[in-house]
Scaffold this motif. Structure first.
Motif, PDB file in Angstrom:
ATOM      1  N   THR B  48     -16.238   8.667  -4.780  1.00  0.00           N
ATOM      2  CA  THR B  48     -14.791   8.861  -4.747  1.00  0.00           C
ATOM      3  C   THR B  48     -14.293   9.350  -3.392  1.00  0.00           C
ATOM      4  O   THR B  48     -13.102   9.573  -3.220  1.00  0.00           O
ATOM      5  N   GLY B  49     -15.206   9.525  -2.449  1.00  0.00           N
ATOM      6  CA  GLY B  49     -14.778   9.909  -1.108  1.00  0.00           C
ATOM      7  C   GLY B  49     -14.551  11.394  -0.939  1.00  0.00           C
ATOM      8  O   GLY B  49     -14.039  11.824   0.089  1.00  0.00           O
ATOM      9  N   CYS B  50     -14.927  12.201  -1.928  1.00  0.00           N
ATOM     10  CA  CYS B  50     -14.751  13.654  -1.796  1.00  0.00           C
ATOM     11  C   CYS B  50     -15.852  14.264  -0.958  1.00  0.00           C
ATOM     12  O   CYS B  50     -15.729  15.382  -0.481  1.00  0.00           O
ATOM     13  N   LEU B  51     -16.928  13.540  -0.802  1.00  0.00           N
ATOM     14  CA  LEU B  51     -18.078  14.071  -0.096  1.00  0.00           C
ATOM     15  C   LEU B  51     -18.582  12.946   0.807  1.00  0.00           C
ATOM     16  O   LEU B  51     -18.506  11.782   0.437  1.00  0.00           O
ATOM     17  N   LYS B  70      -8.248   5.065   2.482  1.00  0.00           N
ATOM     18  CA  LYS B  70      -6.987   5.044   1.732  1.00  0.00           C
ATOM     19  C   LYS B  70      -6.967   3.910   0.717  1.00  0.00           C
ATOM     20  O   LYS B  70      -6.641   4.117  -0.451  1.00  0.00           O
ATOM     21  N   LYS B  73      -9.576   4.577  -2.050  1.00  0.00           N
ATOM     22  CA  LYS B  73      -9.235   5.655  -2.989  1.00  0.00           C
ATOM     23  C   LYS B  73      -8.102   5.240  -3.921  1.00  0.00           C
ATOM     24  O   LYS B  73      -7.959   5.798  -5.000  1.00  0.00           O
ATOM     25  N   LYS B  74      -7.302   4.279  -3.486  1.00  0.00           N
ATOM     26  CA  LYS B  74      -6.214   3.801  -4.351  1.00  0.00           C
ATOM     27  C   LYS B  74      -6.756   3.136  -5.602  1.00  0.00           C
ATOM     28  O   LYS B  74      -6.082   3.082  -6.626  1.00  0.00           O
ATOM     29  N   TYR B  78     -10.011   9.864 -10.352  1.00  0.00           N
ATOM     30  CA  TYR B  78     -11.210  10.695 -10.439  1.00  0.00           C
ATOM     31  C   TYR B  78     -10.919  12.013 -11.131  1.00  0.00           C
ATOM     32  O   TYR B  78      -9.961  12.698 -10.793  1.00  0.00           O
ATOM     33  N   GLU B 100       3.215  11.166  -7.171  1.00  0.00           N
ATOM     34  CA  GLU B 100       3.847  10.975  -5.862  1.00  0.00           C
ATOM     35  C   GLU B 100       2.798  10.921  -4.761  1.00  0.00           C
ATOM     36  O   GLU B 100       2.885  10.103  -3.847  1.00  0.00           O
ATOM     37  N   ALA B 101       1.803  11.798  -4.883  1.00  0.00           N
ATOM     38  CA  ALA B 101       0.756  11.828  -3.859  1.00  0.00           C
ATOM     39  C   ALA B 101      -0.070  10.549  -3.884  1.00  0.00           C
ATOM     40  O   ALA B 101      -0.598  10.122  -2.871  1.00  0.00           O
ATOM     41  N   LYS B 102      -0.154   9.930  -5.064  1.00  0.00           N
ATOM     42  CA  LYS B 102      -0.887   8.664  -5.145  1.00  0.00           C
ATOM     43  C   LYS B 102       0.008   7.501  -4.754  1.00  0.00           C
ATOM     44  O   LYS B 102      -0.355   6.340  -4.930  1.00  0.00           O
ATOM     45  N   LYS B 103       1.171   7.811  -4.279  1.00  0.00           N
ATOM     46  CA  LYS B 103       2.120   6.834  -3.754  1.00  0.00           C
ATOM     47  C   LYS B 103       2.571   5.831  -4.821  1.00  0.00           C
ATOM     48  O   LYS B 103       2.690   4.639  -4.572  1.00  0.00           O
TER      49      LYS B 103
END
Lengths: 287, 388
Positions: B48-51, B70, B73-74, B78, B100-103
């Motif tokens: 998921t790109g967290c690490l 970007k 992750k869209k 997760y 909103e943060a997920k656009k």
């Protein structure tokens, strides 16, 4: 970025942090304006501002301590990492939210010169430019506090190290005057600085070779410069410290001279620490 | 959908994930299984790109998670192990923030938030502070958050932890529903959950992916022959001889005798139900059958076999296949069936174990002498529960 900004800004007011910050700053301004302008009859708002900057030592850590430390502590930073958003956007969103909270008391303070003008002549230009510089100074210090918060998981530690760093900044001129003006002393101080750079590098990379290499390179460079022109080293470290003293650069601005280099320096200071915050937050993903 | 190649994550000297590769196909529900500390969460965090990974690549929906985070992750929703919730917000505020943060387009935010709250049953709680919600509801907010922005892949790290049985069933139903239109990866300790919900399982042990298969296929592999446990009253040798002569019985092994009742473990061919034949054969020699029972290897047995501590890659870094592991386990089980041993034999075995464990301990101490400054302290230590 805007969503982060909105959330952060709101959360400063759902908790009392934002209100305490604003109240504290306004309360101090009120006391100083009363004693200097109203009771003392001194018609300079700039002078008030140069006196109240010591409040920053207390209120900047209050504002910045939770920004990243709390996220890490409650593991909400994982959400931020998994959002389709770059770390820079997250950091900027948070930073701008803190600036917005700080802007509220500054805007209220902008009313003071107008009120004071009822009692006599008010130099609006220098008063407002000083207020602008006051805002920029706060912005620079908030960036520093945010970086400190990104280094740790505990809000208390974040607040304490921010306070320590700010105190050091505040006393920078005094510290500078303690350093002997001789060239050798300057050289030694620079070497200590190089050692610090090496240590910081090591703490980030955990790589002996790179950090020792950089340290040796810096020291070698210093010694070469020293051998070429030792006279220019005399008092160099002290004057560098004086030049970098954030608070004193601001005090110069309140003297009625709008020194653009000081403004540029403060903005650079802010950008530098925002950049460091991005790096420090990004680094968490690697460890 | 997701392609993971040769993923490695090291923390200093410790290797958490050791060269995992797998592909996730769209529209399926995947289960990630493994004991504590096997590397499940680490794998999920990297995907998921967290690490950041030490080595290897992760491609999500055609986008590299490191080079084009970007876009990648869209595609992912997760839910980390600990739901990342801001306790000073209400679920509605929080979900609006995440949307909103997920656009999500501003016109759709409200609708989508309402929809996920409806699905996860949060509508009643939408105005309470998250701080005051129970663990189950917090978990639901976490799941709702993952569903926002309609990602094609939903990754849930232990989604049913802390829920009551009714909620667990509801969440399972929800995951099944999600799986109809989306790809779902979930990790869990609860095997029943995995077998109830997932189509494929990936079993991780010590940072290695030891199995990646459908549950049916795994069970088939483990149950290639039927196992029948049968207890018969009568003469041991005569029964064994008669059983051996029945067509379709691969092997007969005796497993203890008690009050004239002999127990046997039989291995039978899968094609035919031999219980009738066995019954009549025993009737012929006048030995009554006391009990007869099929023994199935369950997912749990497979899991235990695959996550055994002994299963490590060989010198070339090649892991044994699932078949090899399961076969090896069957053999081992035969060698160490304790029931028919005498007491002396068991005692001797226990002593052997002690000795070998002591040896292991001492060799470990040699490796890490800086950790163990207090020499000889181990000898004085008395275990709390009398175990080793």
């Amino acid at each position: 970025m805007f969503s982060i900004f909105k959330r952060e800004f709101k959360s400063y007011f759902t908790s009392v942090t934002g209100c305490i910050f604003i109240a504290f700053l306004l309360c101090f301004t009120g006391i100083y304006v009363t004693s200097i302008n109203l009771r003392g009859g001194y018609a300079s708002f700039e002078y008030v501002l140069s006196n109240i900057i010591i409040v920053f030592l207390l209120i900047v850590p209050l504002l910045t301590m939770r920004s990243f430390a709390e996220e890490k502590h409650t593991k909400t930073d994982q959400l931020l990492y998994s959002l389709p958003m770059s770390v820079t956007e997250v950091v900027l969103g948070k930073y701008l939210a803190m600036l917005a909270v700080f802007a509220i008391p500054v805007l209220i303070m902008a009313v003071y010169p107008v009120i004071l003008s009822a009692f006599g002549y008010m130099a609006y230009k220098s008063a407002y430019l000083a207020l602008f510089a006051f805002f920029i100074l706060g912005a620079a210090l908030i960036a520093l506090g945010m970086f400190m918060s990104s280094l740790t998981e505990s809000q208390v530690i974040a607040a304490v190290i921010s306070f320590g760093a700010l105190l050091l900044m505040y006393m920078m001129n005094g510290v500078a005057s303690l350093i002997p003006a001789s060239a050798v002393a300057s050289l030694l101080c620079f070497c200590v600085l190089a050692l610090l750079v090496g240590l910081i590098l090591y703490s980030f990379t955990k790589n002996y070779a790179v950090s020792i290499g950089v340290f040796c390179l810096l020291v070698a460079g210093l010694i070469v410069f020293y051998l070429i022109d030792s006279s220019s080293f005399a008092g160099l470290f002290g004057s560098l410290l004086t030049y970098l003293a954030v608070f004193d650069r601001f005090t110069e601005l309140t003297g009625g001279i709008f020194d653009v280099t000081a403004i540029v320096y403060l903005i650079t200071f802010a950008v530098f620490f925002i950049y460091l915050t991005v790096q420090s937050v990004e680094k968490r993903r690697w460890s | 959908m997701i392609e993971v190649k040769n993923l490695v994550k090291r923390y200093g000297d410790h290797t958490a994930v050791n060269g995992i590769s797998f592909t996730v196909e769209p529209g399926k529900i995947y289960g990630l299984l493994g004991p504590n500390g096997a590397g499940k969460s680490t794998t999920m965090n990297i995907v998921t790109g967290c690490l950041a990974a030490t080595e290897g690549t992760v491609t999500v929906g055609g986008h590299d998670i490191f080079e084009n985070p970007k876009a990648a992750k869209k595609c992912i929703g997760y839910l980390p192990e600990l739901p990342p919730l801001y306790s000073d917000m209400t679920p509605e505020e929080y979900l609006t923030f995440v949307a909103e943060a997920k656009k999500v387009k501003s016109g759709y935010v409200g609708g989508q938030v309402r929809e996920v709250m409806e699905i996860t049953g949060l509508t009643e709680m939408k105005d309470r502070l998250i701080r005051n919600l129970s663990k189950g509801y917090k978990q639901r907010v976490g799941i709702a958050q993952a569903m926002l922005g309609s990602p094609e892949i939903i990754i849930l790290d232990e989604p049913t932890v802390g829920l009551d049985p009714k909620q667990i069933l509801e969440i399972r139903e929800l995951i099944r529903k999600l799986g109809e239109s989306k790809t779902v990866i979930l990790s869990s300790h609860i095997l029943a959950e995995i077998s109830a919900v997932c189509e494929r399982v990936m079993i991780i042990s010590h940072g290695n992916l030891v199995a990646n298969d459908t549950i049916e296929h795994l069970e088939e592999l483990a149950n290639r022959s039927d196992k029948l446990r049968i207890s018969v009253r009568g003469e041991k040798d005569a029964i064994a001889e008669r059983l051996g002569s029945i067509e379709g019985i691969i092997s007969v092994s005796e497993d203890g005798e008690n009050d004239g009742i002999v127990t046997f473990d039989l291995e039978l061919v899968k094609e035919k139900d031999l219980r009738d034949d066995i019954f009549f054969a025993m009737a012929e020699i006048k030995c009554p059958i006391v009990s007869m029972q099929y023994e199935q290897t369950t997912l749990e047995d497979i899991f235990l076999a695959l996550t055994d501590d002994d299963i490590r890659p060989d010198e070339n870094g090649v892991l044994p296949t699932v078949e090899e592991i399961l076969e090896g386990r069957a053999k081992k089980a035969k060698e160490t069936s304790y029931e028919h041993m005498t007491d002396e034999e068991l005692e001797a075995l226990a002593k052997d174990d002690e000795i070998s464990e002591d040896e292991e301990d001492s060799s470990e101490e040699d490796d890490s002498d800086d950790n163990n400054t207090d020499d000889g302290g181990d000898d004085d230590y008395k275990p709390l529960f009398g175990g080793n």
